[in-house]
Every structure is written in C-alpha cells, then in structure tokens.
Design a protein around this motif. Sequence first.
Motif, PDB file in Angstrom:
ATOM      1  N   ILE A  39       0.848  -1.199   0.000  1.00 36.57           N
ATOM      2  CA  ILE A  39       0.000   0.000   0.000  1.00 36.57           C
ATOM      3  C   ILE A  39       0.879   1.242   0.000  1.00 36.57           C
ATOM      4  O   ILE A  39       1.744   1.412   0.854  1.00 36.57           O
ATOM      5  N   SER A  40       0.635   2.125  -0.967  1.00 34.28           N
ATOM      6  CA  SER A  40       1.416   3.356  -1.081  1.00 34.28           C
ATOM      7  C   SER A  40       0.501   4.568  -1.144  1.00 34.28           C
ATOM      8  O   SER A  40      -0.646   4.483  -1.595  1.00 34.28           O
ATOM      9  N   ASN A  41       1.029   5.716  -0.702  1.00 38.12           N
ATOM     10  CA  ASN A  41       0.355   6.982  -0.989  1.00 38.12           C
ATOM     11  C   ASN A  41       0.526   7.285  -2.473  1.00 38.12           C
ATOM     12  O   ASN A  41       1.286   6.612  -3.169  1.00 38.12           O
ATOM     13  N   HIS A  42      -0.201   8.306  -2.959  1.00 37.10           N
ATOM     14  CA  HIS A  42      -0.224   8.527  -4.413  1.00 37.10           C
ATOM     15  C   HIS A  42       0.069   9.979  -4.756  1.00 37.10           C
ATOM     16  O   HIS A  42      -0.737  10.871  -4.487  1.00 37.10           O
ATOM     17  N   ARG A  43       1.244  10.220  -5.341  1.00 38.32           N
ATOM     18  CA  ARG A  43       1.645  11.553  -5.784  1.00 38.32           C
ATOM     19  C   ARG A  43       1.573  11.697  -7.304  1.00 38.32           C
ATOM     20  O   ARG A  43       1.236  12.749  -7.826  1.00 38.32           O
ATOM     21  N   SER A  44       1.956  10.621  -8.014  1.00 36.88           N
ATOM     22  CA  SER A  44       2.151  10.732  -9.449  1.00 36.88           C
ATOM     23  C   SER A  44       2.014   9.364 -10.097  1.00 36.88           C
ATOM     24  O   SER A  44       2.131   8.331  -9.438  1.00 36.88           O
ATOM     25  N   TYR A  45       1.788   9.360 -11.414  1.00 41.43           N
ATOM     26  CA  TYR A  45       1.814   8.099 -12.147  1.00 41.43           C
ATOM     27  C   TYR A  45       3.217   7.502 -12.153  1.00 41.43           C
ATOM     28  O   TYR A  45       3.418   6.342 -12.519  1.00 41.43           O
ATOM     29  N   PHE A  46       4.197   8.296 -11.740  1.00 39.43           N
ATOM     30  CA  PHE A  46       5.582   7.835 -11.678  1.00 39.43           C
ATOM     31  C   PHE A  46       5.825   6.979 -10.419  1.00 39.43           C
ATOM     32  O   PHE A  46       6.836   6.277 -10.337  1.00 39.43           O
ATOM     33  N   ASP A  47       4.903   7.030  -9.447  1.00 38.46           N
ATOM     34  CA  ASP A  47       5.087   6.300  -8.187  1.00 38.46           C
ATOM     35  C   ASP A  47       5.437   4.820  -8.380  1.00 38.46           C
ATOM     36  O   ASP A  47       6.377   4.319  -7.757  1.00 38.46           O
ATOM     37  N   PRO A  48       4.688   4.082  -9.221  1.00 35.64           N
ATOM     38  CA  PRO A  48       5.017   2.659  -9.383  1.00 35.64           C
ATOM     39  C   PRO A  48       6.429   2.425  -9.925  1.00 35.64           C
ATOM     40  O   PRO A  48       7.068   1.429  -9.586  1.00 35.64           O
ATOM     41  N   LEU A  49       6.910   3.368 -10.749  1.00 36.97           N
ATOM     42  CA  LEU A  49       8.270   3.206 -11.287  1.00 36.97           C
ATOM     43  C   LEU A  49       9.319   3.363 -10.194  1.00 36.97           C
ATOM     44  O   LEU A  49      10.440   2.872 -10.333  1.00 36.97           O
ATOM     45  N   VAL A  50       8.967   4.059  -9.128  1.00 33.25           N
ATOM     46  CA  VAL A  50       9.871   4.204  -7.984  1.00 33.25           C
ATOM     47  C   VAL A  50       9.785   2.962  -7.096  1.00 33.25           C
ATOM     48  O   VAL A  50      10.791   2.341  -6.753  1.00 33.25           O
ATOM     49  N   ILE A  51       8.570   2.582  -6.756  1.00 30.44           N
ATOM     50  CA  ILE A  51       8.358   1.482  -5.812  1.00 30.44           C
ATOM     51  C   ILE A  51       8.737   0.132  -6.422  1.00 30.44           C
ATOM     52  O   ILE A  51       9.271  -0.740  -5.731  1.00 30.44           O
ATOM     53  N   LEU A  52       8.476  -0.054  -7.709  1.00 29.88           N
ATOM     54  CA  LEU A  52       8.693  -1.353  -8.349  1.00 29.88           C
ATOM     55  C   LEU A  52      10.054  -1.464  -9.029  1.00 29.88           C
ATOM     56  O   LEU A  52      10.259  -2.328  -9.867  1.00 29.88           O
ATOM     57  N   ARG A  53      10.970  -0.592  -8.668  1.00 28.62           N
ATOM     58  CA  ARG A  53      12.302  -0.657  -9.268  1.00 28.62           C
ATOM     59  C   ARG A  53      12.960  -2.004  -9.000  1.00 28.62           C
ATOM     60  O   ARG A  53      13.701  -2.531  -9.833  1.00 28.62           O
ATOM     61  N   ASN A  54      12.708  -2.576  -7.825  1.00 29.95           N
ATOM     62  CA  ASN A  54      13.300  -3.873  -7.480  1.00 29.95           C
ATOM     63  C   ASN A  54      12.253  -4.909  -7.085  1.00 29.95           C
ATOM     64  O   ASN A  54      12.554  -6.095  -7.002  1.00 29.95           O
ATOM     65  N   ILE A  55      11.029  -4.476  -6.809  1.00 25.17           N
ATOM     66  CA  ILE A  55       9.988  -5.386  -6.346  1.00 25.17           C
ATOM     67  C   ILE A  55       9.176  -5.920  -7.529  1.00 25.17           C
ATOM     68  O   ILE A  55       8.844  -5.171  -8.447  1.00 25.17           O
ATOM     69  N   LEU A  56       8.842  -7.195  -7.476  1.00 21.15           N
ATOM     70  CA  LEU A  56       7.988  -7.803  -8.485  1.00 21.15           C
ATOM     71  C   LEU A  56       6.572  -7.864  -7.931  1.00 21.15           C
ATOM     72  O   LEU A  56       6.307  -8.557  -6.950  1.00 21.15           O
ATOM     73  N   ALA A  57       5.641  -7.127  -8.544  1.00 13.73           N
ATOM     74  CA  ALA A  57       4.269  -7.085  -8.045  1.00 13.73           C
ATOM     75  C   ALA A  57       3.320  -6.703  -9.173  1.00 13.73           C
ATOM     76  O   ALA A  57       3.731  -6.199 -10.223  1.00 13.73           O
ATOM     77  N   TYR A  58       2.048  -6.949  -8.936  1.00 11.55           N
ATOM     78  CA  TYR A  58       0.985  -6.560  -9.861  1.00 11.55           C
ATOM     79  C   TYR A  58       0.435  -5.204  -9.402  1.00 11.55           C
ATOM     80  O   TYR A  58      -0.259  -5.137  -8.383  1.00 11.55           O
ATOM     81  N   PRO A  59       0.682  -4.123 -10.115  1.00 12.03           N
ATOM     82  CA  PRO A  59       0.137  -2.826  -9.699  1.00 12.03           C
ATOM     83  C   PRO A  59      -1.294  -2.629 -10.202  1.00 12.03           C
ATOM     84  O   PRO A  59      -1.699  -3.197 -11.218  1.00 12.03           O
ATOM     85  N   ILE A  60      -2.045  -1.815  -9.458  1.00 15.36           N
ATOM     86  CA  ILE A  60      -3.382  -1.409  -9.894  1.00 15.36           C
ATOM     87  C   ILE A  60      -3.253  -0.061 -10.592  1.00 15.36           C
ATOM     88  O   ILE A  60      -2.644   0.870 -10.055  1.00 15.36           O
ATOM     89  N   GLY A  61      -3.801   0.057 -11.790  1.00 17.05           N
ATOM     90  CA  GLY A  61      -3.685   1.303 -12.543  1.00 17.05           C
ATOM     91  C   GLY A  61      -5.037   1.803 -13.037  1.00 17.05           C
ATOM     92  O   GLY A  61      -6.007   1.047 -13.129  1.00 17.05           O
TER      93      GLY A  61
END
Length: 249
Positions: A77-99
Amino acid sequence: MIILRTLLAAIRLLLFLLITLIVYGILLLTNIFYKNKDKKIKNGIVHRRFIIRLLHLVLGSKITIYGNEPKVSGLIISNHRSYFDPLVILRNILAYPIGKKEVASWPLIGNVCKTTGVIFVKREDKESRTETINEIRLVLEKGFSILNTPEGTTHIEPTTIKFKPGAFVIAAQLGVPVIPVAVDYKNLDDAWIGNDTFVPHFLRCFGKWQTEIKVSYLEPIYSNDVEELIASTKMQIDHELIRFRKDWD
C-alpha cells in the motif's frame, strides 16, 4: 535556460520511448515460448523491472531508500503523488500494480502495462471495481504481491487522504500482510494532479537535471481487522511523509 530544460526533457522522452519499445519487443518475442498466461505475466513483470531500472538512469532519478524492500508477498500500500510512483516502488519489487483504466489506452505504455501484470480499474464504475477486487484476491491467493494506492487519486496534501477499504478487506480475509510504502518528491511540481496530460507533465518534470525522490519500505502489518489495517498503514505512511518534508525543508 528554459530552452535547455525543454531540450533535455525531449531527449529523455525519446529515450524513454525507445527503451520501452525495445524491451517490449523483446518481451513479445520471449512470450512466444510461454503458453500459460500466468507464466507470460511473470515474464512480463521481470521485463518491466528491467525497463524501470533503465528509465531511472535515463531520467536522472535520485532515489533515497529507507527500510528494507519486502521479502514477503502481500498487499503493498502506497500513498499517491504521481503516475511515476510505481516506477519508484517497483524498481526492485515484483508485483501486480493497480492502474487507472485510462492508462490502458495510452500508445505503447498501455500495451506494456497490459502485458506486465497491471490490473486496470475504472474507479467510478462499480462493476469495474468489483472485477478488480476479484483479480486482487486471485493474485494474492497465488502468493504474489499487489501494489495498490487506496487514496484513489493523486494529490499534494502533506499526508494521505482517506483510504478506500476494498483491498484491505481482501488482505484481512486471506491473512496476507499489508506492506506500507511512503513515496514523495522534493519538488511538489512533480506531483501529477488535475487534468495534466502525459507529455506536458513529462517535459516539465524531467527537464531538471535530477529528480529527488524518497521512498520508505515499512514493516509488514498482519491483522484480520480491516479498520486496524487501514489505521496502522495510514499512520506509518503519514509519519514518513512528514519526516521526508522536514528533511527537505
């Protein structure tokens, strides 16, 4: 100065599109060898991580990481600033993001999202939200992670706004951990809010030589109480957002 910034951003945009196109082509080629849909998605998620790592190099991201990236799967669970957020959080993590459903229609980016495990939702559509909740359940039941932004919209408030409970209900029912993540940008103009569209936002944000970002991976929370999960997650993320801003100020 403005001309140089625009030129830098334009070059980065071209590289962004080129890298995405090349890796997407490789992804489509390697997917030929997978008949199972789940295996294709797993392959796509790995390729997506490779794209993200290259893009951070190109875009001049300076990411400061706090805490340890999660070693267990669960509901991220993350806060939401930008559409760029997943690119920051998922740089090393493998996950299914909700978009957001709108992203699926974006040229190239939408195609990449569809083949790399992004689950799309039209938040104002009740049927779409129900379908998304069912997909979240299936993914978590299979032992994979979901990245969700339960605020439902981007904003520049100093702390999180109200969380929608849907994904938390599934986590509580399945007994999977909720993993809070806080993310923020030094320059508040990097937040993607309102009716801002992709290209103007990209040119404005990445004309800077460097984009400073902080991300904090917090300890997993286990509970079968939905309200407790929401309150604890919100409190931890808010604490980090306040700390980030104090550090920058």
